[in-house]
Design an enzyme around this catalytic site. Structure first.
Site, PDB file in Angstrom:
ATOM      1  N   GLY A 187      10.874  38.526 -46.009  1.00  0.00           N
ATOM      2  CA  GLY A 187      10.093  37.736 -46.966  1.00  0.00           C
ATOM      3  C   GLY A 187      10.663  37.907 -48.363  1.00  0.00           C
ATOM      4  N   LEU A 188      10.134  37.135 -49.296  1.00  0.00           N
ATOM      5  CA  LEU A 188      10.670  37.122 -50.660  1.00  0.00           C
ATOM      6  C   LEU A 188      10.401  38.438 -51.391  1.00  0.00           C
ATOM      7  CD1 LEU A 188       9.633  33.510 -51.818  1.00  0.00           C
ATOM      8  CD2 LEU A 188      11.806  34.271 -50.826  1.00  0.00           C
ATOM      9  N   SER A 189      11.137  38.653 -52.443  1.00  0.00           N
ATOM     10  CA  SER A 189      10.942  39.844 -53.271  1.00  0.00           C
ATOM     11  C   SER A 189       9.506  39.860 -53.806  1.00  0.00           C
ATOM     12  CB  SER A 189      11.933  39.796 -54.440  1.00  0.00           C
ATOM     13  OG  SER A 189      11.687  40.874 -55.311  1.00  0.00           O
ATOM     14  N   LYS A 199       6.703  43.647 -48.583  1.00  0.00           N
ATOM     15  CA  LYS A 199       7.410  44.314 -47.476  1.00  0.00           C
ATOM     16  C   LYS A 199       7.354  45.846 -47.586  1.00  0.00           C
ATOM     17  CE  LYS A 199      11.218  42.167 -48.497  1.00  0.00           C
ATOM     18  NZ  LYS A 199      10.703  41.439 -49.677  1.00  0.00           N
ATOM     19  N   SER A 255      16.217  39.636 -46.123  1.00  0.00           N
ATOM     20  CA  SER A 255      16.906  38.998 -44.992  1.00  0.00           C
ATOM     21  C   SER A 255      16.639  37.495 -44.912  1.00  0.00           C
ATOM     22  CB  SER A 255      16.549  39.695 -43.665  1.00  0.00           C
ATOM     23  OG  SER A 255      15.194  40.060 -43.562  1.00  0.00           O
TER      24      SER A 255
HETATM   25  P1  ADP Z   1       8.568  43.734 -51.547  1.00  0.00           P
HETATM   26  O1  ADP Z   1       8.871  45.032 -50.872  1.00  0.00           O
HETATM   27  O2  ADP Z   1       8.359  42.600 -50.583  1.00  0.00           O
HETATM   28  O3  ADP Z   1       9.538  43.384 -52.633  1.00  0.00           O
HETATM   29  P2  ADP Z   1       6.379  45.206 -52.740  1.00  0.00           P
HETATM   30  O4  ADP Z   1       5.730  45.847 -51.559  1.00  0.00           O
HETATM   31  O5  ADP Z   1       7.312  46.041 -53.574  1.00  0.00           O
HETATM   32  O6  ADP Z   1       7.139  43.871 -52.255  1.00  0.00           O
HETATM   33  O7  ADP Z   1       5.249  44.616 -53.715  1.00  0.00           O
HETATM   34  C1  ADP Z   1       4.153  43.856 -53.227  1.00  0.00           C
HETATM   35  C2  ADP Z   1       2.982  43.872 -54.217  1.00  0.00           C
HETATM   36  O8  ADP Z   1       1.947  43.036 -53.699  1.00  0.00           O
HETATM   37  C3  ADP Z   1       2.383  45.251 -54.403  1.00  0.00           C
HETATM   38  O9  ADP Z   1       2.001  45.391 -55.758  1.00  0.00           O
HETATM   39  C4  ADP Z   1       1.133  45.199 -53.481  1.00  0.00           C
HETATM   40  O10 ADP Z   1       0.105  46.061 -53.905  1.00  0.00           O
HETATM   41  C5  ADP Z   1       0.711  43.743 -53.608  1.00  0.00           C
HETATM   42  N1  ADP Z   1      -0.051  43.228 -52.430  1.00  0.00           N
HETATM   43  C6  ADP Z   1      -1.199  42.518 -52.494  1.00  0.00           C
HETATM   44  N2  ADP Z   1      -1.646  42.180 -51.262  1.00  0.00           N
HETATM   45  C7  ADP Z   1      -0.768  42.694 -50.381  1.00  0.00           C
HETATM   46  C8  ADP Z   1      -0.690  42.702 -48.946  1.00  0.00           C
HETATM   47  N3  ADP Z   1      -1.599  42.087 -48.175  1.00  0.00           N
HETATM   48  N4  ADP Z   1       0.359  43.329 -48.381  1.00  0.00           N
HETATM   49  C9  ADP Z   1       1.304  43.937 -49.137  1.00  0.00           C
HETATM   50  N5  ADP Z   1       1.283  43.981 -50.495  1.00  0.00           N
HETATM   51  C10 ADP Z   1       0.266  43.361 -51.123  1.00  0.00           C
END
Ligand code: ADP
Length: 193
Positions: free
Chosen positions: A19-21, A25, A93
């Site tokens: 999924g997107l940044s 994830k 990915s």
């Molecule tokens: P990624 O790893 O995809 O770049 P991150 O996990 O670093 O994303 O950041 C996601 C952000 O979204 C965090 O601040 C998290 O608390 C918030 N968030 C809100 N709802 C959700 C959810 N259902 N699942 C995961 N993160 C969530």
């Protein structure tokens, strides 16, 4: 040499979060890892950001470099998975063909599409990157100036703009139980007889 993908701790599997940044994830990966360790699993997390500082150091964001990065992560995932480890990958990915290639290679593979609309991602802007990308300052930024190919048949889809992290993690756990990679915590009465 024995292949221990049926050890006491259960079958290995790679849980692939795409999924997107900023979609969630890493958040889901960390919480899921904690849950699975408590359930007695051996768990490794391969986080895209971390992998790019060691295993894939020096790679950029062209399709070729992104594909190389994913193939390396997939290779490590395969080694871990066949030795009974529950491997959680958190990596953008963006390209479907390479995700499907590592799926075929690993076999025990659960794809999780971590979905969040761009509008919400730029509102969150966890790392301050969306504002920059939207100003045209980051070339090859996935979802803004670089493609993201959605999974067509992910085992799980979570919508992080509408779910709490625990709800999203719960969906992955339910699928792992359904696919028998994880013992259900409480079997329904009918199933216990
Ligand atoms: P990624 O790893 O995809 O770049 P991150 O996990 O670093 O994303 O950041 C996601 C952000 O979204 C965090 O601040 C998290 O608390 C918030 N968030 C809100 N709802 C959700 C959810 N259902 N699942 C995961 N993160 C969530």
């Amino acid at each position: 040499m024995t292949n221990s993908n049926h050890s006491a701790t259960g079958r290995g599997v790679t849980i692939w979060l795409t999924g997107l940044s900023g979609a969630g994830k890493s958040t889901i990966a960390d919480r899921l890892a904690e849950y699975l360790r408590r359930a007695g699993k051996r768990v490794e997390v391969l986080d895209g950001d971390v992998v790019r500082t060691n295993l894939s150091k020096g790679l950029g964001f062209s399709k070729e470099d992104r594909d190389t990065n994913i193939r390396r992560i997939g290779f490590v995932g395969k080694l871990l998975t066949r030795n009974g480890v529950t491997t959680i990958v958190a990596a953008i990915s963006p390209y479907r063909d390479v995700r499907d290639e590592v799926r075929r290679d690993i076999g025990d593979f659960v794809e999780v599409y971590v979905h969040c609309p761009l509008e919400e991602l730029s509102r969150r802007d966890v790392k301050g990157l969306y504002a920059k990308a939207m100003r045209g300052e980051i070339p090859n930024f996935t979802g803004v100036s670089d493609p993201y190919e959605e999974p067509l048949h992910p085992e799980v889809m979570v919508s992080t703009d509408r779910e709490t992290p625990d709800e999203s993690v719960g969906k992955v756990i339910a699928k792992l139980e359904e696919l028998r990679y994880l013992e259900p915590k409480k079997a329904p009465a009918a199933a216990r007889r």
